[in-house]
Write an enzyme that holds these catalytic residues in place. Structure first.
Site, PDB file in Angstrom:
ATOM      1  CB  SER A 253      -0.872  -0.029   1.246  1.00 18.61           C
ATOM      2  OG  SER A 253      -1.372   1.237   1.507  1.00 18.61           O
ATOM      3  CE  LYS A 254       3.296   4.162  -4.586  1.00 17.68           C
ATOM      4  NZ  LYS A 254       3.024   4.097  -5.964  1.00 17.68           N
ATOM      5  NE  ARG A 255      -4.145   5.498   0.581  1.00 21.65           N
ATOM      6  CZ  ARG A 255      -5.005   4.556   0.227  1.00 21.65           C
ATOM      7  NH1 ARG A 255      -5.766   3.979   1.105  1.00 21.65           N
ATOM      8  NH2 ARG A 255      -5.121   4.175  -1.031  1.00 21.65           N
ATOM      9  CE1 TYR A 267       5.216   7.491   0.548  1.00 17.81           C
ATOM     10  CE2 TYR A 267       3.737   7.629   2.441  1.00 17.81           C
ATOM     11  CZ  TYR A 267       3.942   7.647   1.070  1.00 17.81           C
ATOM     12  OH  TYR A 267       2.888   7.807   0.234  1.00 17.81           O
TER      13      TYR A 267
END
Ligand code: GLU
Length: 503
Positions: A253-255, A267
């Site tokens: 997921s990018k979250r 991140y």
């Protein structure tokens, strides 16, 4: 095991600065770097910022900080320069236009005047671009120009046959040329698309190996055709396996991802701030799609550089086990020399407690406490909660729940007696060292007929304000005799109040 490659490779990491760098991007950069270092070649950082709509200026700073944090220094790149500068694509736009025009002159690309509305009409019907301007006559072109229409340059892809790209770890990838619908190379704003810029730059920068995420596989045949159109040799392609979410079910997921009720970020910046060590993250990511050997999970950078080879990368998608990263970080923390760990902890503890990090590096208390917490933390951020009591005055150690000062199977009055007896020892003991304190408290436990565990609880809570803390006698030593006695005195007062109100 494979024999080490001998010819120096030129490998680039070519991110688009559209957001913060995530672990997947960092893994690509790591493999690029490892291969460049393994072969004694160069690692090049190139910024692919030709999509101005998605450009995010903060992202470039974040990207460079993240790469440097992991120790992936580049030999050529935006800030360090190099023989093929500039390394930022938006600063190379004149170059791409020249190459696009060359293809037009060769009849391998053409101007297309199709309007946005016309393209939208095709899209609405689920159709790709229909090559309608591929064979315009000079008169038709002049008419569109006269209308004031803007043009893009499209690649004249072969209309039949197949293109086969060889991927070093996946074998051949083939597509029917007819499915390549004359993609745009140069946009009407004069900027190149990714496809043109990547091919021109990989050639001009003499890239030998393209290691990139598997999401770029569909673009590889087009790139190969472009290399052929320019009559340039294509680099070796290696499409790295995608990183999956820990469940192994979908792309990461990018979250945030929730594992066992805890949140993990994709991140890199959150790992930098979150108490992770670059060496541990390096080791962990190196295991994502490559393995040192069948048994070893833990290895040094030098060992990885010596052994890394693209032929050993697995094309299989890998799930990212965040909790394993945490475990590995703990392993690295335990392997550190005390002085090194003191340096690593100082900025975190300083930030948490509002102290000066540089001064804290030389602070006797941190130096003495570090080996005591080394075995107990998995993240650098976890130390403060265990040692903060040593950096505040006695007045800040309060006992909001004085019953915590009572040892197991003891009453408040008995615990008070224990504290007073202990204080008398501490006042006089020579030397004031952990072994001497331990011996004296063992004797006290025998004389008072109280188990050591119950006997020590009141002292632990008295001096740290916590029920869980580093080893007690070392903690007393860190505070010193006077401060230890002050805190025991304050705790005794709290117990006295408690005893008075409950009896
Ligand atoms: N700019 C592309 C990206 O953002 C690079 C793809 C490639 O390495 O060719 O991932």
């Amino acid at each position: 095991m494979t024999a080490p490659s001998t010819s120096p490779a030129r490998v680039r990491f070519a991110p688009s600065p559209t957001g913060f760098l995530h672990l997947g991007g960092l893994r690509t950069a790591l493999f690029d770097w490892l291969y460049a270092r393994h072969t004694g070649g160069q690692f090049i950082l190139r910024i692919e910022d030709t999509d101005q709509k998605r450009y995010n200026p903060e992202s470039l700073t974040d990207l460079m900080r993240s790469l440097r944090w992991l120790g992936l220094e580049w030999d050529e790149g935006p800030d360090v320069g190099g023989p093929h500068a500039p390394y930022i694509q938006s600063e190379r736009r004149a170059l791409y236009r020249e190459y696009a025009e060359w293809l037009v002159a060769q009849g391998k690309a053409y101007r297309c005047y199709t309007t946005e509305a016309e393209l939208e009409e095709l899209r609405a019907r689920g159709l790709p671009y229909d090559r309608r301007h591929r064979n315009l006559t000079p008169a038709e072109r002049a008419a569109f120009e006269a209308e004031g229409r803007s043009a893009v340059i499209r690649f004249a892809a072969p209309l039949s046959g197949t293109t086969t790209v060889h991927d070093a770890i996946r074998g051949n990838i083939s597509v029917e040329n007819a499915t390549i619908a004359d993609p745009v190379l140069l946009k009407s704003d004069g900027l190149p698309t990714y496809h043109l810029a990547v091919v021109v730059d990989d050639h001009l920068m003499e890239i030998t190996h393209v290691l990139r995420g598997e999401e770029w596989i569909p673009s590889a045949p087009l790139h190969q055709l472009l290399f052929e159109a320019f009559a340039w040799p294509a680099p070796i392609f290696v499409h790295l396996p995608v990183i999956l979410d820990p469940s192994g079910k979908g792309k990461m997921s990018k979250r945030k991802t929730v594992v066992d009720g805890r949140e993990f970020s994709p991140y890199v910046r959150d790992y930098m701030a979150g108490g992770y060590l670059p060496d541990a993250v390096f080791n962990f990511l190196a295991n994502m799609g490559w393995s040192f050997d069948a048994e070893r999970e833990i290895f040094t950078r030098e060992e990885a550089v010596a052994r890394f080879d693209v032929a050993d990368i697995s094309p299989k998608a890998t799930a990212l086990p965040f909790t394993k990263l945490e475990w590995m970080n703990g392993v690295y923390i335990r392997q550190m020399a005390t002085a090194q760990l003191v340096d690593a902890l100082a900025p975190y503890v300083a930030a948490d407690l509002g102290l000066d990090a540089e001064a804290l590096r030389h602070d006797r208390r941190l130096i003495e406490l570090t080996p005591l917490v080394q075995e107990r933390i998995k993240l650098l951020t976890e130390a403060t909660a265990l040692i903060d009591w040593a950096f505040v005055p006695a007045t800040q150690i309060t006992y909001p729940d004085p019953t915590q000062l009572i040892g197991k199977k003891l009453t408040a009055t008995e615990s008070l007696d224990v504290l007073e007896a202990g204080a008398r020892i501490i006042e006089r003991i020579e030397p004031f060292t952990p072994p001497a304190l331990e011996a004296a408290f063992r004797t006290l436990s025998e004389t008072m007929q109280i188990k050591v565990g119950s006997l020590l609880t009141p002292f632990r809570v008295a001096i740290t304000g916590k029920t869980v803390a580093p080893p007690l006698f070392e903690s007393m030593h860190v505070l010193g005799r006077e401060e230890t006695l002050t805190r025991i005195g304050n705790a005794a007062a709290a117990l006295r109040t408690l005893a008075a109100t409950t009896v």
